[in-house]
Each structure stands twice: as structure tokens, then as C-alpha cells.
Design an enzyme around this catalytic site. Structure first.
Site, PDB file in Angstrom:
ATOM      1  N   LYS A  35       0.648  -1.059   0.048  1.00 43.18           N
ATOM      2  CA  LYS A  35       0.091  -0.021   0.023  1.00 43.18           C
ATOM      3  C   LYS A  35       0.740   1.274  -0.053  1.00 43.18           C
ATOM      4  CE  LYS A  35      -2.371   1.802   3.658  1.00 43.18           C
ATOM      5  NZ  LYS A  35      -2.202   3.232   3.876  1.00 43.18           N
ATOM      6  N   ASP A  62      -3.391   4.402  -2.115  1.00 39.93           N
ATOM      7  CA  ASP A  62      -4.348   4.968  -0.945  1.00 39.93           C
ATOM      8  C   ASP A  62      -4.484   6.371  -1.003  1.00 39.93           C
ATOM      9  OD1 ASP A  62      -6.002   4.821   1.282  1.00 39.93           O
ATOM     10  OD2 ASP A  62      -4.266   4.563   2.690  1.00 39.93           O
ATOM     11  N   LYS A  64      -7.598   8.095  -1.249  1.00 37.55           N
ATOM     12  CA  LYS A  64      -8.702   8.441  -0.975  1.00 37.55           C
ATOM     13  C   LYS A  64      -9.415   9.667  -1.481  1.00 37.55           C
ATOM     14  CE  LYS A  64      -7.944   6.719   3.948  1.00 37.55           C
ATOM     15  NZ  LYS A  64      -6.315   6.237   3.948  1.00 37.55           N
ATOM     16  N   ASP A  67     -13.976  14.350  -4.437  1.00 34.48           N
ATOM     17  CA  ASP A  67     -14.278  15.715  -5.274  1.00 34.48           C
ATOM     18  C   ASP A  67     -15.620  15.589  -6.009  1.00 34.48           C
ATOM     19  OD1 ASP A  67     -13.695  18.145  -6.434  1.00 34.48           O
ATOM     20  OD2 ASP A  67     -11.456  17.882  -5.912  1.00 34.48           O
ATOM     21  N   THR A 122     -11.673   5.241  10.988  1.00 34.04           N
ATOM     22  CA  THR A 122     -11.455   4.977  12.222  1.00 34.04           C
ATOM     23  C   THR A 122     -11.151   5.814  13.064  1.00 34.04           C
ATOM     24  OG1 THR A 122      -9.414   3.829  11.624  1.00 34.04           O
ATOM     25  CG2 THR A 122     -11.212   2.351  11.481  1.00 34.04           C
ATOM     26  N   ARG A 214       3.117  -1.132  10.836  1.00 35.58           N
ATOM     27  CA  ARG A 214       4.425  -1.224  11.699  1.00 35.58           C
ATOM     28  C   ARG A 214       4.514  -2.705  12.344  1.00 35.58           C
ATOM     29  NH1 ARG A 214       1.737   3.645  14.746  1.00 35.58           N
ATOM     30  NH2 ARG A 214       0.011   2.501  13.911  1.00 35.58           N
TER      31      ARG A 214
END
Ligand code: C5P
Length: 237
Positions: A35, A62, A64, A67, A122, A214
Site C-alpha cells: 500500500k 491509497d 482516498k 471531489d 476509524t 508497523r
């Protein structure tokens, strides 16, 4: 495309740092699906995508998008030419915007990258939704509603928490993809994530792709951590 996989979140700030990490995987038979987010893309531009594709990795870009439909459609046509494997928009942009995104992404021969939508980030709480966005519905209901809109627009799935994957499949069907960050090893550090689960549990709940940053990128041995994730999530070595 294999619709169950581990996606490594390459949250690095430069191409140099990214390739230092990817070099660790040079001898791996299974090339990780990666990603690339806003930080790396905005720092290095489209060339980083081309370079990583040349190395044989699949890419979830990614960015997002959110518009007006026409702008998103044109931007998606550019991403489609970059030959990424998956990209995304915000479901909050409306069904019309998502349909335009799909149109822009679809190449002349009918092929296109997978397109998924972010439901509610989230980081957005129910309280903030009510106070700042004037959305009174419970957050779970909003997520399922946005997922249904995403399906209606013809997209392939949504980004959600692994804990919501079952609920989304229940509403939108088993074939509708759930791409889920918030994954941690049972004995690992949670860091700033709140609603987390393990790769094995994510598989049980029905995640199609887990996005893991991570726990792999900051591990002492990233290749071993990746293999462990794949073994737990896909049940293979
Ligand atoms: O390092 P970690 O495993 O927490 O990384 C998770 C990745 O998924 C990051 O790139 C983060 O931005 C992304 N993400 C997330 N939660 C969302 C959407 C994206 O953690 N709701």
C-alpha cells in the site's frame, strides 16, 4: 487477482527508505502486495509507483479521492494508466461520484484496478459524527449504509475495521471486498490503533485483505513478520 492477501502499508517518507525496506524482500518467492499512501506519493510522485511495479509488486494506491464527480473521474483515468492494482475514494462523495470514479478507472478494453471506498475513517467517533457532521445514526449503521451505497455504485468493496468485516459481508454479500487495517499480532504492540485484531481472527471474521504497517515495517526482522502474517491470515507457509 487473488482476493485474499496481506498488504504491507509502506508508510515511508522517501523512495530511498522504501527501497531499503523492499530490498529485504528481494529473495522472497512471494512478492508482497504493497500500500502506498499520500505521504510517499506526494513526496515522490508517480515514478515511485512505476518503479515498484517494475519490481513486480502489486500496489494499492491509497489516495482516498473525494471531489466533484468530473474531477474524480479524470483523476481516476490517470491512476488507471499508472497500472495500480487497487485504489480508493471516500464513500461520502456520493453514489454519483463513485460511479464517475469507476467510469474514469475503466480502460478501453474493459479492464480496471479494483476500486474500494472508505466508509467512516476509524479516527471518526460517533460523537464527532453527531456534533460536527450532524449525522445522528449510530456509526455501525452509517458504515453499513455507506457500504450499500458503494455496492450500488458498482465498486468492489470498502475499507473498514476487521471487526466490521462480518457486518459488511452480511449486508453486501460474500463477494464484496473488505480491506481492513487495524491488525496486530497477539503478542505485539498496539501503538495508536484502537480497534485491533490478529491476522487469524481477521480471517475468521471474513476480511479479504488485511493492511499491516508497523507490525511488519518496524519489526526487527520484517521478512519473518510478513511470513508470520501470511501464515496466520492465509493459513499457508
Ligand atoms: O502501522 P499500522 O499497521 O497501524 O498501519 C495501518 C495502515 O492503514 C496505515 O497506513 C493507516 O494510515 C491505514 N489506515 C488505518 N485505518 C483506517 C484507514 C487506513 O489504519 N481507517
Amino acid at each position: 487477482m487473488n482476493n485474499k492477501d496481506v498488504i504491507i502499508a509502506c508508510d515511508f517518507k522517501s523512495a530511498e527508505e522504501t527501497f531499503r525496506f523492499l530490498d529485504l524482500f528481494r529473495d522472497e518467492a512471494r512478492k508482497p502486495f504493497l500500500k502506498i499512501g499520500m505521504e510517499l506519493f506526494y513526496a515522490e510522485g508517480p515514478e515511485i509507483v512505476r518503479e515498484i511495479k517494475r519490481r513486480g509488486h502489486r500496489i494499492f494506491l491509497d489516495l482516498k479521492l473525494h471531489d466533484i464527480p468530473n474531477t474524480v473521474k479524470k483523476a481516476m483515468a490517470v491512476l488507471s494508466r499508472l497500472d495500480v492494482d487497487m485504489c480508493n475514494v471516500h464513500a461520502a462523495g456520493t453514489v454519483e461520484m463513485m460511479k464517475a470514479a469507476l467510469e474514469g478507472l475503466t480502460r478501453e478494453d474493459g479492464t480496471r484496478p479494483l476500486l474500494i471506498a472508505v466508509t467512516q475513517l476509524t479516527s471518526t467517533s460517533e460523537e464527532r459524527m453527531r456534533r460536527e457532521l450532524l449525522i445522528d445514526a449510530p456509526i455501525d449503521e452509517t458504515i453499513v449504509h455507506y457500504a450499500r451505497n458503494t455496492k450500488e455504485a458498482g465498486l468492489d468493496g470498502v475499507v473498514c475495521s476487521p471487526l466490521e468485516a462480518g457486518m459488511v459481508h452480511g449486508a453486501c454479500g460474500a463477494e464484496f471486498l473488505t480491506v481492513t487495517p487495524g491488525v496486530r499480532f497477539a503478542d505485539g504492540d498496539v501503538a495508536d490503533q484502537v480497534r485491533v485484531t490478529t491476522p487469524a481472527r481477521a480471517r475468521e471474521i471474513g476480511s479479504d485483505f488485511i493492511v499491516v504497517g508497523r507490525p511488519i515495517t518496524a519489526a526487527a526482522d520484517p521478512v519473518a513478520a510478513y511470513r508470520r502474517c501470511v501464515a496466520e491470515f492465509l493459513g499457508v507457509e
